[in-house]
Write an enzyme that holds these catalytic residues in place. Structure first.
Site, mmCIF file in Angstrom:
data_model
loop_
_atom_site.group_PDB
_atom_site.id
_atom_site.type_symbol
_atom_site.label_atom_id
_atom_site.label_comp_id
_atom_site.label_asym_id
_atom_site.label_seq_id
_atom_site.Cartn_x
_atom_site.Cartn_y
_atom_site.Cartn_z
ATOM 1 C CG ASP A 186 -7.182 -3.215 -2.576
ATOM 2 O OD1 ASP A 186 -7.763 -2.258 -2.016
ATOM 3 O OD2 ASP A 186 -5.984 -3.485 -2.379
ATOM 4 C CG HIS B 286 -5.507 -2.710 0.811
ATOM 5 N ND1 HIS B 286 -4.898 -2.366 -0.374
ATOM 6 C CD2 HIS B 286 -4.912 -1.943 1.771
ATOM 7 C CE1 HIS B 286 -3.995 -1.433 -0.157
ATOM 8 N NE2 HIS B 286 -3.971 -1.160 1.134
ATOM 9 C CB SER C 235 -0.959 -0.052 1.194
ATOM 10 O OG SER C 235 -1.972 0.911 1.085
#
Length: 299
Positions: free
Chosen positions: A241, A276, A161
Site C-alpha cells: 500500500d 490500497h 481508508s
C-alpha cells in the site's frame, strides 16, 4: 427519501436513494443493498434482516464500493443488508478546499462534526452517518409494516481508508451504547492526529486545538473505552500500500491498545503483495463478511 434507481444485483436489489439531510443541510445520496432473503416468499425468517454499514474512502461516492467491493455476494450468502453512505455533503453551497485538493472538502468529510467555519454548516458527517441516516432508513423501509430490516439495533460497521478510520472511530465512540455489534476496516487511518491526511482534515474541520482532535482519534478513544466480552476489531492492510507508512500506520493502534482491555483484541493482518485499491478490498471482503455475520447472529 426518494428512490432514484433500483438495480438487480446477485440475488437481490441495489436501491439508490437520495434525501434532504437535517444534519448536513444538503441532499445526500445513499445506496442500500437488499439481499435475496429480503425477497424470500417463505416465512422462515424470524427476525429483521441485520445491516452492515460500509464507509468509503477519499473521493468516493456510494457507487464505488457498490460496484467494486462485491459485498452483495456475501450479503446474499449470510443474509444481511448493506448501507453505502456518501463520504461528505456536496453541492455548490457546500464549502470546499480553497486549493481544490482531493483529500479535504467535498468527497473527504472524514466522518466527523466540523466546528470551524465555513465547514461547520454542512460537514456534520458523524451525526449524519451514526444518528440521522439509520433513523431515516428505518422510517423509509419499515414505515408500513413490522420491521423487516434492522438499521438500528443489529448493525455492524466497516470501511476503507478514510472510511476505515470512520468505522473504527464510530464504533469506539458509540461503544458504550452498543451502537454496532462489530467493526472491521480495510487499510484504515488509525491515528489521524499524527499523520498528514488526518492533520489536514482535523485542522480544517476542528481547528488548531489538538485536544479537540482526540475526540475523533481511534488511538485516543481506545484507551478510554472498556471492551466487553470477546469483541474484536479486524483490520487488513496490504504491505505494498503506497500510503502505509505515511498515512495509515496500523501499528500505532496496536501500540495504543497495549495495557488496555483491547490489547490482543485488535487484529491487524498485513497481507503480502496488496495495495490500497478495490482489488485489495474485494479480496478480503469475504473474511470481513464472515466476521460480521458471526457477530450479527447469522452464523
Amino acid at each position: 427519501m426518494n428512490v432514484v434507481k433500483e438495480l438487480s444485483v446477485c440475488g437481490g436489489r441495489l436501491v439508490k436513494l437520495s434525501h434532504n439531510s437535517t444534519s448536513t443541510k444538503t441532499c445526500m445520496n445513499v445506496n442500500v443493498y437488499l439481499p435475496k432473503q429480503y425477497y424470500a416468499q417463505d416465512s422462515s425468517r424470524s427476525r429483521p434482516i441485520p445491516t452492515v454499514v460500509y464507509l468509503s474512502g477519499l473521493t468516493c461516492t456510494p457507487d464505488n464500493a457498490s460496484e467494486k467491493a462485491f459485498w452483495q455476494f456475501q450479503a446474499d450468502k449470510y443474509g444481511f443488508a448493506m448501507v453505502f453512505p456518501d463520504t461528505s455533503p456536496r453541492g455548490d453551497q457546500v464549502a470546499n478546499d480553497p486549493e481544490d485538493s482531493w483529500d479535504f472538502g467535498q468527497g473527504a468529510g472524514f466522518y466527523l462534526n466540523a466546528t470551524q467555519d465555513p465547514y461547520a454548516q454542512h460537514y456534520q458527517m458523524y451525526d449524519y452517518v451514526h444518528k440521522e441516516l439509520p433513523q431515516t432508513l428505518d422510517a423509509h423501509f419499515n414505515k408500513n409494516a413490522a420491521a423487516e430490516l434492522d438499521f438500528l439495533d443489529n448493525v455492524a460497521i466497516t470501511g476503507h481508508s478514510m472510511g476505515g478510520y470512520g468505522a473504527i472511530c464510530g464504533y469506539l465512540k458509540g461503544y458504550a451504547e452498543r451502537r454496532y455489534k462489530s467493526c472491521s476496516a480495510f487499510a484504515p487511518i488509525v491515528n489521524p492526529s499524527n499523520v498528514p491526511w488526518g492533520q489536514k482534515a482535523f485542522k480544517g474541520y476542528l481547528g488548531d486545538e489538538r485536544a479537540q482532535w482526540q475526540a475523533y482519534d481511534p488511538c485516543a478513544l481506545i484507551k478510554n473505552v472498556k471492551r466487553v466480552g470477546d469483541d474484536k476489531v479486524l483490520i487488513h492492510v496490504g504491505d505494498e500500500d503506497p500510503f502505509l507508512e505515511k498515512h495509515l500506520r496500523p501499528e500505532l493502534l496496536l501500540e495504543a491498545a497495549k495495557s488496555t482491555s483491547w490489547e490482543n483484541y485488535v487484529q491487524v493482518k498485513k497481507v503480502h503483495g496488496f495495495d490500497h485499491s478495490y482489488y485489495f478490498v474485494s479480496t478480503f471482503v469475504p473474511e470481513h463478511a464472515e466476521f460480521h455475520a458471526k457477530n450479527l447472529g447469522l452464523i
